[in-house]
Design a protein around this motif. Structure first.
Motif, PDB file in Angstrom:
ATOM      1  N   LEU A 166       0.832  -1.208   0.000  1.00 62.41           N
ATOM      2  CA  LEU A 166       0.000   0.000   0.000  1.00 62.41           C
ATOM      3  C   LEU A 166       0.864   1.255   0.000  1.00 62.41           C
ATOM      4  CD1 LEU A 166      -2.948  -0.760   2.478  1.00 62.41           C
ATOM      5  CD2 LEU A 166      -2.914  -0.941  -0.010  1.00 62.41           C
ATOM      6  N   ASP A 167       1.924   1.244   0.814  1.00 64.18           N
ATOM      7  CA  ASP A 167       2.765   2.444   0.871  1.00 64.18           C
ATOM      8  C   ASP A 167       3.635   2.588  -0.361  1.00 64.18           C
ATOM      9  OD1 ASP A 167       3.979   4.762   2.578  1.00 64.18           O
ATOM     10  OD2 ASP A 167       5.684   3.675   1.735  1.00 64.18           O
ATOM     11  N   LYS A 170       1.731   3.917  -3.507  1.00 68.15           N
ATOM     12  CA  LYS A 170       1.335   5.319  -3.398  1.00 68.15           C
ATOM     13  C   LYS A 170       2.571   6.232  -3.402  1.00 68.15           C
ATOM     14  CE  LYS A 170      -2.067   8.209  -1.053  1.00 68.15           C
ATOM     15  NZ  LYS A 170      -2.906   8.280  -2.262  1.00 68.15           N
ATOM     16  N   ALA A 185      -5.103   4.336  -0.525  1.00 69.91           N
ATOM     17  CA  ALA A 185      -4.706   3.502   0.603  1.00 69.91           C
ATOM     18  C   ALA A 185      -5.681   3.628   1.763  1.00 69.91           C
ATOM     19  CB  ALA A 185      -3.293   3.874   1.053  1.00 69.91           C
TER      20      ALA A 185
END
Length: 410
Positions: A166-167, A170, A185
């Motif tokens: 997710l990190d 993004k 996210a």
């Protein structure tokens, strides 16, 4: 008297203020092992294509910590039992999950420490830290190694829809400027839930999941597997291969002391002392050595090093079908003529690239419906991408010395 850290705040360009509320978390961030991540690029040589992609593993780790705090809050609101000790442990596990990365991240995976993955190094370093912190990382290690009885905590660290992914999607999208990789996210975290001790997604989040999966594929083809950055990574690997060969032939090489040590090492029995030396290596060691090696008397090492320093890379392309061995031999002979060397294999490479949007055999993503039913993502009547999700996409990266580019470089 022991030091007590006050609450700390990081200002992240993506999420805003990131709170560090536990003193042990801040102590780990302050540790030399973690501070090294400031000097390791998150996306290797992607900045050769996207100039803004100079963010570090440090950025990524802090971002993961922030998202983990978010998901813990969401799960507790959904009556998922997470103790204070588990909150700290899973936060430590996600904070340190990439602490074992070497210079330029995945570009040198299994290269400096031969045949050793960064996850293994991360685990070893966490074990050392656990000793330094009097056993306070024991639960974090169990979660990291998928041995803790609450399976969903380990899935938050590593699964097909984990906090790590997710990190980095993004963050890498933001710094590269490739909007196709941008994901929501916050939405995905809000949809997370736990059922039967496993991480699941509330059914109404299905389209956010599909967007997440497709965004990851776009980022791979557009950023992580871009032909130019792949060429740069291959050249860096070939530089270390050549340097290692020269050192084993007793060729005198100057450069980073710690890098030379590992390139001269003839076995894979790495000690605690070796790991400590490894944690003193970062991108600067490589670039310092390359700057010296570009003036080497060895033509192969000098040309490869100069190519990276000056960003004068070989001709490269992403192709659907493999090039024949006969054609590759032609390219190698051309390189040998251009450089007046005996072995052109350092400059001609064909690499298989494979991406699968979603691997159901690895870990199935389950959707949880209001009635309590669990349905696999690919079996949901609301999904829009099956059977594309399970298809493996295969291509080939080809790079070779181009005569015109060589003359311009020379």
């Amino acid at each position: 008297m022991s030091k007590v850290n006050k609450q700390k705040i990081f200002n992240d360009p993506i999420y805003g203020f990131v709170n560090i509320s536990h003193s042990i978390i801040f102590d780990l961030i302050e540790h030399k092992y973690f501070q090294r991540l400031r000097h390791i690029k998150q996306t290797g040589f992607s900045s050769f294509v996207y100039p803004g992609a100079n963010h570090s593993r440090f950025h990524h780790a802090i971002g993961c910590l922030h998202l983990m705090q978010k998901v813990i809050h969401v799960l507790r609101q959904k009556k998922v039992q997470i103790t204070h000790e588990e909150e700290i442990a899973v936060s430590i596990a996600i904070l340190l999950h990439d602490i074992g990365h070497g210079p330029f991240s995945h570009a040198l995976e299994k290269t400096i420490l031969e045949d050793v993955y960064h996850e293994t190094i991360s685990m070893k370093l966490m074990e050392i830290l656990n000793q330094e912190f009097s056993g306070q990382l024991t639960m974090a290690l169990e979660i990291f190694n998928k041995k803790y009885h609450k399976k969903f905590l380990s899935q938050l660290i590593s699964s097909q829809i984990d906090i790590d992914r997710l990190d980095y999607l993004k963050r890498d999208s933001f710094y590269s400027g490739v909007s196709e990789g941008n994901i929501n996210a916050e939405r995905l975290i809000t949809m997370m839930n736990v059922e039967n001790n496993s991480l699941v997604i509330d059914a109404k989040g299905i389209y956010s999941v599909e967007k997440f999966l497709t965004s990851r594929v776009f980022m791979y083809w557009q950023v992580y597997l871009h032909k130019t950055s792949i060429s740069a990574e291959i050249y860096l690997q070939q530089i270390l291969k050549r340097a290692r060969e020269l050192l084993r032939l007793n060729y005198k090489l100057e450069g980073s002391k710690n890098l030379i040590y590992f390139l001269s090492k003839n076995n894979e029995n790495y000690t605690k002392s070796d790991l400590d030396l490894f944690t003193q290596l970062d991108d600067h060691d490589l670039m310092y050595s390359l700057k010296i090696w570009q003036n080497s008397e060895d033509k192969i090492l000098a040309y490869l090093s100069s190519s990276l320093i000056l960003r004068k890379l070989p001709n490269s392309s992403i192709i659907k079908n493999k090039v024949s061995e006969e054609k590759l031999q032609e390219y190698k002979h051309e390189a040998e003529k251009l450089l007046e060397i005996e072995n052109g294999s350092y400059f001609v490479h064909q690499t298989e690239l494979k991406i699968q949007v979603y691997d159901q055999n690895q870990s199935t993503i389950f959707l949880k419906y209001k009635e309590g039913d669990l349905v696999a993502l690919t079996d949901s009547e609301h999904q829009t991408m099956h059977p594309v999700l399970n298809q493996e996409i295969k291509k080939y990266h080809l790079c070779y010395l181009d005569k015109e580019k060589f003359i311009q470089f020379k």
